[in-house]
Design an enzyme around this catalytic site. Structure first.
Site, PDB file in Angstrom:
ATOM      1  CB  CYS A 116     -19.511 -36.721  -2.018  1.00 17.13           C
ATOM      2  SG  CYS A 116     -19.506 -34.815  -1.795  1.00 17.13           S
TER       3      CYS A 116
ATOM      4  CG  HIS B 225     -16.165 -38.423  -0.652  1.00 14.92           C
ATOM      5  ND1 HIS B 225     -15.602 -37.747  -1.722  1.00 14.92           N
ATOM      6  CD2 HIS B 225     -16.676 -37.559   0.147  1.00 14.92           C
ATOM      7  CE1 HIS B 225     -16.118 -36.478  -1.440  1.00 14.92           C
ATOM      8  NE2 HIS B 225     -16.612 -36.473  -0.221  1.00 14.92           N
TER       9      HIS B 225
ATOM     10  CG  ASN C 139     -15.565 -32.998  -0.708  1.00 10.81           C
ATOM     11  OD1 ASN C 139     -15.729 -33.416  -1.559  1.00 10.81           O
ATOM     12  ND2 ASN C 139     -16.215 -33.245   0.256  1.00 10.81           N
TER      13      ASN C 139
HETATM   14  O1  UT7 Z   1     -18.420 -34.598   1.046  1.00 11.85           O
HETATM   15  C1  UT7 Z   1     -19.529 -34.122   1.988  1.00 11.85           C
HETATM   16  C2  UT7 Z   1     -18.994 -34.493   3.297  1.00 11.85           C
HETATM   17  N1  UT7 Z   1     -18.496 -33.520   4.028  1.00 11.85           N
HETATM   18  C3  UT7 Z   1     -17.743 -33.894   5.158  1.00 11.85           C
HETATM   19  O2  UT7 Z   1     -17.270 -34.974   5.185  1.00 11.85           O
HETATM   20  C4  UT7 Z   1     -17.227 -32.748   6.117  1.00 11.85           C
HETATM   21  C5  UT7 Z   1     -17.265 -33.409   7.495  1.00 11.85           C
HETATM   22  N2  UT7 Z   1     -16.940 -32.464   8.543  1.00 11.85           N
HETATM   23  C6  UT7 Z   1     -15.749 -31.938   8.716  1.00 11.85           C
HETATM   24  O3  UT7 Z   1     -14.910 -32.325   7.909  1.00 11.85           O
HETATM   25  C7  UT7 Z   1     -15.539 -31.112   9.952  1.00 11.85           C
HETATM   26  O4  UT7 Z   1     -16.614 -31.196  10.818  1.00 11.85           O
HETATM   27  C8  UT7 Z   1     -15.199 -29.836   9.646  1.00 11.85           C
HETATM   28  C9  UT7 Z   1     -13.919 -29.673   9.043  1.00 11.85           C
HETATM   29  C10 UT7 Z   1     -16.107 -28.932   8.638  1.00 11.85           C
HETATM   30  C11 UT7 Z   1     -14.920 -28.692  10.860  1.00 11.85           C
HETATM   31  O5  UT7 Z   1     -14.137 -29.587  11.804  1.00 11.85           O
HETATM   32  P1  UT7 Z   1     -14.551 -29.795  13.277  1.00 11.85           P
HETATM   33  O6  UT7 Z   1     -13.664 -30.241  13.828  1.00 11.85           O
HETATM   34  O7  UT7 Z   1     -15.838 -30.394  13.211  1.00 11.85           O
HETATM   35  O8  UT7 Z   1     -14.777 -28.179  13.946  1.00 11.85           O
HETATM   36  P2  UT7 Z   1     -16.197 -27.615  14.313  1.00 11.85           P
HETATM   37  O9  UT7 Z   1     -16.970 -27.322  13.217  1.00 11.85           O
HETATM   38  O10 UT7 Z   1     -16.493 -28.417  15.525  1.00 11.85           O
HETATM   39  O11 UT7 Z   1     -15.434 -26.306  14.930  1.00 11.85           O
HETATM   40  C12 UT7 Z   1     -14.549 -26.066  15.843  1.00 11.85           C
HETATM   41  C13 UT7 Z   1     -14.355 -24.736  16.048  1.00 11.85           C
HETATM   42  C14 UT7 Z   1     -15.579 -23.846  16.066  1.00 11.85           C
HETATM   43  O12 UT7 Z   1     -15.008 -22.723  16.906  1.00 11.85           O
HETATM   44  P3  UT7 Z   1     -15.588 -22.405  18.688  1.00 11.85           P
HETATM   45  O13 UT7 Z   1     -17.049 -22.844  18.378  1.00 11.85           O
HETATM   46  O14 UT7 Z   1     -15.039 -23.865  19.103  1.00 11.85           O
HETATM   47  O15 UT7 Z   1     -15.100 -21.392  18.955  1.00 11.85           O
HETATM   48  C15 UT7 Z   1     -15.626 -23.291  14.689  1.00 11.85           C
HETATM   49  O16 UT7 Z   1     -16.186 -21.864  14.793  1.00 11.85           O
HETATM   50  O17 UT7 Z   1     -13.432 -24.254  14.753  1.00 11.85           O
HETATM   51  C16 UT7 Z   1     -14.212 -23.112  14.199  1.00 11.85           C
HETATM   52  N3  UT7 Z   1     -13.977 -23.176  13.003  1.00 11.85           N
HETATM   53  C17 UT7 Z   1     -13.107 -22.571  12.262  1.00 11.85           C
HETATM   54  N4  UT7 Z   1     -11.667 -21.984  12.675  1.00 11.85           N
HETATM   55  C18 UT7 Z   1     -10.954 -21.537  12.053  1.00 11.85           C
HETATM   56  C19 UT7 Z   1     -14.786 -23.730  12.051  1.00 11.85           C
HETATM   57  N5  UT7 Z   1     -14.241 -23.252  10.572  1.00 11.85           N
HETATM   58  C20 UT7 Z   1     -13.044 -22.798  10.901  1.00 11.85           C
HETATM   59  C21 UT7 Z   1     -12.065 -22.376  10.087  1.00 11.85           C
HETATM   60  N6  UT7 Z   1     -11.099 -21.719  10.514  1.00 11.85           N
HETATM   61  N7  UT7 Z   1     -12.316 -22.474   8.864  1.00 11.85           N
END
Ligand code: UT7
Length: 327
Positions: A115, A252, A282
């Site tokens: 990115c 970004h 994104n």
């Molecule tokens: O350009 C490239 C750069 N990319 C980025 O900068 C992305 C950086 N990362 C992020 O933006 C975040 O980490 C995410 C948005 C991808 C995820 O958010 P998070 O607050 O880090 O959530 P997590 O991955 O720790 O997941 C928390 C919970 C999990 O459930 P459990 O294990 O706590 O029961 C996930 O399974 O949320 C669940 N989960 C979702 N729930 C509903 C993950 N994706 C989803 C979803 N809808 N789409």
């Protein structure tokens, strides 16, 4: 006195088709509320069947050339940052060159830096024309929705398609003050295409074939926050600026929470930090030039404003540019 190199004009292209959080609720186990709370995204754009990274790039370039008020024949280079070409070759840049009717008129090539692709392309183009003169088109364009697994809720909700472009060269409209590029290996965000293995008679066939993007979201989130902080420190030192001198910040557009962290670190209110992640998600290498174009068109970047552009992404890469808008 010779003019400094700056940005003369900007352009952006977003496909018409809108993919809302409600649409994604029908594809994966997610909710509009979860997506908005964790990412700030409400909707994103999806390229149509007749569109690709080159057609979107051409549209953005035409707008940037019109805004710059220069003719394509004055261009020496066309540099594209992208991660999602539908052709391994020829380069997207050469397809854009052809679409703009500039065959034989300039040198065009792609680079891939996650990115951060636009900031990388800007750095390279600036240094080429610094030595050789003339103008350059710098493009960020990505069709992320074609690389996503729409059964994987942790990635498919985040990304969208789009393109942005700028024309740079000697100008009194703006000047580029400082920039840096950085990278380091990190396997937490990748897209390993297995098509090449499928075609080779010399390699075992991969099963199952997996050509989707993979990302460890929380790990990349931590990297992104560190990258924004380090980028701010480094670009301010390089430009000889203090935090108080930043008038506008473009980060970004990966996640609204990352933008908020950047704003807190820069001690800036959110109204001086550009936000369109809610509308486009994104868009990878297109994210910075689309945001810059919109911020200029909306009058958020004003005369004598000092602006910082910060990007981070797969690789991992991170990069920043400081510029001053003069007119
Ligand atoms: O350009 C490239 C750069 N990319 C980025 O900068 C992305 C950086 N990362 C992020 O933006 C975040 O980490 C995410 C948005 C991808 C995820 O958010 P998070 O607050 O880090 O959530 P997590 O991955 O720790 O997941 C928390 C919970 C999990 O459930 P459990 O294990 O706590 O029961 C996930 O399974 O949320 C669940 N989960 C979702 N729930 C509903 C993950 N994706 C989803 C979803 N809808 N789409």
């Amino acid at each position: 006195m010779s003019l400094a190199i700056g940005i003369l004009g900007t352009g952006a292209y977003l496909p018409e088709r809108v993919l809302t959080n409600a649409d994604l609720e029908k594809l994966v186990d997610t909710s509009d509320q979860w997506i908005r709370e964790r990412t700030g995204i409400r909707e994103r754009r999806v390229a149509g069947p007749d569109e690709d990274v080159a057609t979107m790039g051409i549209a953005a370039c035409r707008q940037a050339l019109a805004h710059a008020g220069i003719d394509g024949s004055e261009l020496r280079y066309l540099v594209v940052g992208s991660n999602t070409s539908n052709y391994m070759y020829p380069a997207i840049a050469i397809r854009i060159q052809h679409g703009l009717g500039l065959d034989d008129k300039l040198a065009a090539f792609d680079l891939q830096a996650g990115c951060s692709g636009f900031n990388y392309a800007l750095y390279v183009a600036e240094n080429l024309i610094k030595n050789e003169g003339g103008y350059a088109l710098v493009v960020g364009t990505d069709t992320n929705t074609r690389m996503l697994d729409f059964t994987d809720r942790s990635t498919c909700i985040l990304f969208g398609d789009g393109a942005g472009a700028v024309v740079i060269g000697p100008t009194d409209r703006s000047r580029l003050l400082a920039s840096f590029l950085a990278s380091s290996y990190n396997g937490k965000l990748y897209l390993k295409t297995e098509f090449s293995e499928l075609n080779s008679p010399f390699l075992p066939k991969p099963t199952p074939v997996n050509n989707y993007m993979y990302m460890d979201g929380p790990e990349i989130f931590k990297f992104a926050v560190r990258a924004v902080q380090e980028s701010l420190r480094r670009i301010l030192a390089q430009a000889g600026m203090t935090r108080e001198e930043i008038d506008f910040l473009i980060i970004h557009q990966a996640n609204y929470r990352i933008l908020e962290t950047g704003a807190r670190f820069a001690k800036m209110p959110m109204d001086k930090v550009y936000v369109n992640v809610d509308r486009y998600g994104n868009t990878s290498a297109a994210s910075i030039p689309i945001a810059l174009h919109e911020a200029l068109m909306e009058g958020k970047i004003k005369k004598n404003h000092k602006v910082i552009l910060i990007s981070f992404g797969a690789g991992v890469t991170w990069a920043a540019t400081a510029l001053e808008w003069l007119s």
